[in-house]
Design an enzyme around this catalytic site. Structure first.
Site, short mmCIF file in Angstrom:
data_model
loop_
_atom_site.label_atom_id
_atom_site.label_comp_id
_atom_site.label_asym_id
_atom_site.label_seq_id
_atom_site.Cartn_x
_atom_site.Cartn_y
_atom_site.Cartn_z
N ARG A 87 -5.46 2.18 31.70
CA ARG A 87 -5.00 3.33 30.91
C ARG A 87 -6.12 4.35 30.84
O ARG A 87 -7.22 4.05 30.36
CB ARG A 87 -4.62 2.87 29.50
CG ARG A 87 -4.24 3.94 28.50
CD ARG A 87 -4.18 3.28 27.13
NE ARG A 87 -3.63 4.09 26.08
CZ ARG A 87 -4.31 4.93 25.31
NH1 ARG A 87 -5.61 5.09 25.53
NH2 ARG A 87 -3.72 5.57 24.33
N HIS B 23 -8.56 3.42 12.80
CA HIS B 23 -9.73 4.12 12.27
C HIS B 23 -9.36 5.57 12.03
O HIS B 23 -8.26 6.02 12.38
CB HIS B 23 -10.89 4.03 13.24
CG HIS B 23 -10.62 4.73 14.54
ND1 HIS B 23 -9.80 4.19 15.52
CD2 HIS B 23 -11.03 5.94 15.04
CE1 HIS B 23 -9.71 5.02 16.54
NE2 HIS B 23 -10.45 6.09 16.27
N ASP C 197 -11.27 9.60 12.44
CA ASP C 197 -12.33 10.15 13.29
C ASP C 197 -13.49 10.80 12.54
O ASP C 197 -14.53 11.04 13.14
CB ASP C 197 -11.73 11.18 14.27
CG ASP C 197 -10.94 10.51 15.38
OD1 ASP C 197 -11.15 9.30 15.60
OD2 ASP C 197 -10.12 11.19 16.02
#
Length: 604
Positions: free
Chosen positions: A558, A476, A478
């Site tokens: 993570r 994607h 931002d």
């Protein structure tokens, strides 16, 4: 009226001017499809086409919304269902679930290409021509681009004709509007003229989109001038170069190309006899005349008019290149980088060139190992599953759990004693450190503000990691809606168009997978891959020049601090402003709980 009544039965939500869609049940989807199919030949006025976000205005747009909810799956027509979903996705590239479903279908079926059932043929030919151009298949590129031009001018004629009819403008429907015969005639004529003038935008806008492809028509000639040169047709190359220069007479690259082609033709053909294409010259002359008439009329009749198409202004760059640009000059960013990092312990790793992109930087040692551990302890005490995604614990993939928390929440928990206040403040301090580094490195002339700050962790779910073919976070951009099929990124809602820079500050490395990746606009070709570790930060400009995502986290957890920044103070993060106030109050002596006064409704 029947259509409106039926549509009220479905869970649509209209926040502002764009549509947020909720999934239908199969039964509801089938009913909805039957309702739409009751309009066998929907005729949509051109005014409605320009306002596709208005649900009742465009039955064809409503049809597009139903593609993803088609009952074709129930009828076991998988290929038709995939094409329907693809049609929906072409108009809604931000829809992550549909994107993943399509990838899964392509993988299992072996089918590479799908059909957009509402594609405009001149757009399809243009996209095919560009794809062949990128593969250096210049003969095929010429064939498709010439076909696209022919289709464009044919569509332009149709568009002009469709404007010759009754016009309906909302601003003329108020009760005080009164006009005599001559005023009404002038009003109608100017409305027709505005409709015709907007055909340029209409023909450059993909079905289902709001924003046009910038510089659309001139780019045909730009690609063609170099393609003809590569196949040895220097006459056509010069003709297309001169046609492009009608639109951008100061383009240094194409001016140099035209001079080069003239040199190749010297002694065989008089370059002065080679003229720009007549249809391009005619359209540009007409467009300029329409603009002049509209501006004169606006002044004379007393209404506001804004020119919808503005000239492209390319950034300064090296001349002498003989290849066509891959994007519109309006998409080129005049930006700088390489400023000081401000902190002696921060280590420079890679710049934009080394990361194969634009406006990128990779840094290490932004925070220490001890700070990483302390921040991780804070995260375990304040994070909430699905935070930032309306409680969706797996917003991007069903194979991972997503958790997050904001700076204000950390400070609130610290003040209440639920986590150490010193640790909560660390989250605030390192976010500010990251902001200062980004602002300095990219040599920004104005203040960079927080747009959103989020401490996030992605945890691999046990028993769901075998044969994974998805991403932890799909590719994607931002601040725009990435459209890989069109090789575009649409800067329009619901994208966060005000975001200018992004950064990710990593907290750990004891997990498997989870690499951060940059890709080309096709969302497939990886240009850089970054393995997270404690203290490492990747920062980049937020636009379509930097598509990115996260590979699947297949084992462990993570964690990172995700930061988005804006240059516009009107879009400052509200919780960030409140966090500043909390820090200021905590720095004072003898604070009591009643003095905190954290008001979530505070506004600038």
């Amino acid at each position: 009226m029947q259509l409106y009544t039926e549509l009220q039965l479905f869970p649509f939500h209209l926040p502002g001017a764009f549509l947020s869609i909720q999934l239908f049940s199969l039964a509801s989807a089938f009913r909805f499809s039957l309702i739409i199919l009751s309009f066998p030949n929907p005729v949509v006025s051109k005014g409605c086409q320009r306002m596709q976000h208005k649900l009742l205005c465009s039955p064809s747009y409503i049809t597009r919304l139903t593609w993803s909810f088609s009952p074709l799956l129930q009828l076991n027509k998988l290929e038709e269902a995939a094409n329907a979903a693809h049609t929906f996705f072409m108009a809604n590239p931000e829809h992550m679930e549909i994107q993943q479903d399509l990838e899964n279908y392509k993988t299992t079926s072996g089918k590479v290409s799908l059909i957009d059932l509402e594609a405009r043929q001149h757009m399809e030919d243009y996209s095919a021509g560009v794809r062949h151009y990128d593969k250096e298949e210049y003969e095929l590129a010429i064939e498709f681009l010439e076909r696209a031009l022919k289709g464009y001018y044919s569509e332009d004629e149709d568009c002009q004709i469709m404007c010759e009819g009754p016009q309906r403008f909302e601003e003329h429907e108020h009760l005080d509007y009164k006009a005599g015969l001559y005023e009404a005639i002038a009003d109608h004529y100017m409305q027709v003229l505005a409709c015709k003038h907007d055909c340029v935008r209409e023909l450059a806008t993909r079905s289902g989109r709001i924003s046009p492809i910038e510089n659309f028509l001139p780019l045909h000639y730009d690609y063609l001038q170099f393609a003809y040169y590569r196949v040895g047709d220097y006459v056509k190359a010069l003709e297309c170069a001169k046609s492009y220069l009608l639109f951008h007479p100061d383009d240094e690259d194409v001016l140099e190309n035209a001079g080069y082609y003239e040199g190749l033709l010297e002694g065989t053909v008089d370059p002065a006899t080679i003229k720009p294409r007549k249809e391009a010259k005619t359209l540009l002359r007409r467009h300029k005349l329409e603009s002049h008439l509209l501006q004169v009329a606006a002044a004379g009749l007393g209404y506001a008019y804004t020119e919808p198409v503005t000239p492209a202004v390319p950034c300064p760059g090296p001349s002498g290149a003989h290849s066509s640009r891959n994007s519109s000059p309006l998409m080129v960013l005049c930006l700088s980088s390489g400023g000081p990092l401000l902190y002696s312990d921060v280590k420079f790793v890679y710049n934009s060139q080394q990361l194969n992109g634009t406006q990128r930087v990779l840094l290490d040692n932004v925070i220490s190992e001890e700070q990483c551990r302390e921040l991780h302890r804070v995260a375990s005490g304040i994070m909430l599953a699905g935070d930032g995604y309306r409680g969706k614990t797996s917003p991007h993939t069903p194979n991972e759990r997503f958790e997050g928390a904001t700076v204000l929440k950390a400070l609130k928990y610290g003040y209440e004693g639920r986590v150490p206040l010193k640790s909560a403040r660390l989250f605030y301090d390192i976010s500010e450190k990251a902001r200062r580094i980004v602002q300095s490195y990219f040599l920004l002339n104005s203040t960079l503000y927080f747009s959103y700050t989020h401490l996030v962790c992605r945890t691999a779910l046990s028993g769901q990691q075998e044969r994974r073919n998805d991403l932890s976070h799909p590719i994607h951009a931002d601040n725009c809606l990435l459209d890989p099929e069109a090789n575009e990124c649409w800067k329009e809602p619901p994208a966060y168009t005000f975001r200018d820079y992004s950064a990710l500050l990593y907290m750990n490395a004891d997990f498997e997978g989870g690499e951060f990746i940059f890709t080309e606009m096709d969302a497939k070709t990886v240009t850089a891959s970054i393995k997270p570790k404690c203290g490492r930060m990747i920062s980049f400009s937020s636009g379509g020049e930097n598509p990115h995502g996260v590979k699947a986290v297949t084992k462990g957890q993570r964690c990172a601090v995700a930061l988005w920044f804006t240059l516009d103070p009107l879009y400052r993060e509200l919780e960030g402003i409140q966090a500043d106030e909390v820090i200021a109050m905590l720095d004072q002596e003898h604070l009591g709980p009643s003095e905190m006064n954290i008001n979530p409704k505070d506004e600038l």
